[in-house]
Design a protein around this motif. Structure first.
Motif, mmCIF file in Angstrom:
data_model
loop_
_atom_site.group_PDB
_atom_site.id
_atom_site.type_symbol
_atom_site.label_atom_id
_atom_site.label_comp_id
_atom_site.label_asym_id
_atom_site.label_seq_id
_atom_site.Cartn_x
_atom_site.Cartn_y
_atom_site.Cartn_z
ATOM 1 N N ILE A 44 26.652 -15.696 -1.041
ATOM 2 C CA ILE A 44 26.320 -16.967 -0.378
ATOM 3 C C ILE A 44 26.679 -18.125 -1.303
ATOM 4 N N HIS A 45 26.314 -18.021 -2.577
ATOM 5 C CA HIS A 45 26.629 -19.082 -3.542
ATOM 6 C C HIS A 45 28.140 -19.216 -3.708
ATOM 7 N N GLN A 46 28.824 -18.090 -3.810
ATOM 8 C CA GLN A 46 30.276 -18.095 -3.961
ATOM 9 C C GLN A 46 30.945 -18.788 -2.770
ATOM 10 N N THR A 47 30.461 -18.515 -1.573
ATOM 11 C CA THR A 47 31.023 -19.143 -0.373
ATOM 12 C C THR A 47 30.855 -20.649 -0.425
ATOM 13 N N ARG A 48 29.701 -21.113 -0.895
ATOM 14 C CA ARG A 48 29.483 -22.559 -1.037
ATOM 15 C C ARG A 48 30.494 -23.159 -2.015
ATOM 16 N N LEU A 49 30.711 -22.477 -3.145
ATOM 17 C CA LEU A 49 31.676 -22.972 -4.134
ATOM 18 C C LEU A 49 33.082 -23.018 -3.552
ATOM 19 N N ILE A 50 33.483 -21.970 -2.860
ATOM 20 C CA ILE A 50 34.815 -21.916 -2.260
ATOM 21 C C ILE A 50 34.996 -23.072 -1.284
ATOM 22 N N GLU A 52 33.089 -25.966 -0.924
ATOM 23 C CA GLU A 52 32.907 -27.296 -1.516
ATOM 24 C C GLU A 52 34.106 -27.696 -2.372
ATOM 25 N N LYS A 53 34.589 -26.757 -3.145
ATOM 26 C CA LYS A 53 35.682 -27.070 -4.073
ATOM 27 C C LYS A 53 37.055 -26.783 -3.459
ATOM 28 N N ARG A 54 37.031 -26.334 -2.209
ATOM 29 C CA ARG A 54 38.275 -26.037 -1.478
ATOM 30 C C ARG A 54 39.199 -25.144 -2.294
ATOM 31 N N LEU A 55 38.630 -24.051 -2.763
ATOM 32 C CA LEU A 55 39.391 -23.121 -3.592
ATOM 33 C C LEU A 55 40.359 -22.312 -2.739
ATOM 34 N N ASN A 56 41.548 -22.122 -3.249
ATOM 35 C CA ASN A 56 42.549 -21.277 -2.621
ATOM 36 C C ASN A 56 42.540 -19.954 -3.380
ATOM 37 N N GLN A 64 39.891 -16.724 -11.162
ATOM 38 C CA GLN A 64 39.337 -16.709 -12.524
ATOM 39 C C GLN A 64 38.058 -17.552 -12.587
ATOM 40 N N TYR A 65 38.092 -18.725 -11.954
ATOM 41 C CA TYR A 65 36.921 -19.606 -11.908
ATOM 42 C C TYR A 65 35.739 -18.875 -11.267
ATOM 43 N N LEU A 66 35.972 -18.211 -10.145
ATOM 44 C CA LEU A 66 34.879 -17.509 -9.468
ATOM 45 C C LEU A 66 34.363 -16.338 -10.299
ATOM 46 N N THR A 67 35.248 -15.662 -11.003
ATOM 47 C CA THR A 67 34.813 -14.569 -11.875
ATOM 48 C C THR A 67 33.925 -15.100 -12.993
ATOM 49 N N GLU A 68 34.314 -16.226 -13.574
ATOM 50 C CA GLU A 68 33.496 -16.838 -14.627
ATOM 51 C C GLU A 68 32.134 -17.267 -14.086
ATOM 52 N N GLN A 69 32.124 -17.855 -12.899
ATOM 53 C CA GLN A 69 30.868 -18.278 -12.283
ATOM 54 C C GLN A 69 29.984 -17.062 -11.984
ATOM 55 N N VAL A 79 25.230 -22.278 -13.558
ATOM 56 C CA VAL A 79 26.447 -22.147 -12.757
ATOM 57 C C VAL A 79 26.675 -23.436 -11.993
ATOM 58 N N ASP A 80 27.912 -23.662 -11.594
ATOM 59 C CA ASP A 80 28.218 -24.833 -10.789
ATOM 60 C C ASP A 80 27.525 -24.702 -9.443
ATOM 61 N N ALA A 81 27.130 -25.838 -8.900
ATOM 62 C CA ALA A 81 26.508 -25.856 -7.585
ATOM 63 C C ALA A 81 27.334 -26.750 -6.676
ATOM 64 N N ALA A 82 27.268 -26.462 -5.400
ATOM 65 C CA ALA A 82 27.939 -27.326 -4.433
ATOM 66 C C ALA A 82 27.230 -28.672 -4.457
ATOM 67 N N GLU A 83 27.994 -29.752 -4.541
ATOM 68 C CA GLU A 83 27.395 -31.079 -4.613
ATOM 69 C C GLU A 83 26.623 -31.374 -3.337
ATOM 70 N N GLY A 84 25.438 -31.914 -3.495
ATOM 71 C CA GLY A 84 24.623 -32.261 -2.347
ATOM 72 C C GLY A 84 23.828 -31.085 -1.793
ATOM 73 N N TYR A 85 24.032 -29.890 -2.329
ATOM 74 C CA TYR A 85 23.278 -28.742 -1.834
ATOM 75 C C TYR A 85 21.862 -28.798 -2.361
ATOM 76 N N MET A 86 20.912 -28.659 -1.462
ATOM 77 C CA MET A 86 19.511 -28.639 -1.836
ATOM 78 C C MET A 86 18.950 -27.261 -1.450
ATOM 79 N N PRO A 87 18.516 -26.466 -2.424
ATOM 80 C CA PRO A 87 17.961 -25.160 -2.083
ATOM 81 C C PRO A 87 16.720 -25.303 -1.212
ATOM 82 N N GLU A 88 16.513 -24.301 -0.362
ATOM 83 C CA GLU A 88 15.331 -24.324 0.507
ATOM 84 C C GLU A 88 14.085 -24.236 -0.361
#
Length: 90
Positions: A44-50, A52-56, A64-69, A79-88
């Motif tokens: 779920i977190h990975q999907t947000r990163l992909i 938000e950051k429009r990863l190809n 490599q970025y996702l592996t590091e995260q 870890v990086d978070a999607a900007e504006g994301y507020m956890p429940e």
């Protein structure tokens, strides 16, 4: 309940994955040390990163970025978070 693992993320014994989620040694490590619940939370977190950051994911740098995260996520490091994301709130 299937096999259990001592989950590095949840810090407790929990149901493990049915199969390694990735090829090679990294996938085997995840299979042996990460619970199904923690893996789902990472996805779920990975999907947000992909998104938000429009990863190809065809680009090696994005993978490599996702592996590091992922490594940081399961090591309980920042870890990086999607900007504006507020956890429940629980």
């Amino acid at each position: 309940m299937g096999r259990t693992v001592q989950c590095v993320k949840l810090k407790k014994e929990a149901e493990g994955l049915a199969v390694p989620p990735l090829p090679g040694p990294k996938g085997q490590w995840v299979y042996e040390n990460v619970s199904e619940q923690a893996w789902t939370e990472w996805q779920i977190h990975q999907t947000r990163l992909i998104n938000e950051k429009r990863l190809n994911l065809l680009e090696p740098e994005a993978r490599q970025y996702l592996t590091e995260q992922m490594d940081k996520y399961f090591a309980d490091e920042d870890v990086d978070a999607a900007e504006g994301y507020m956890p429940e709130s629980k």
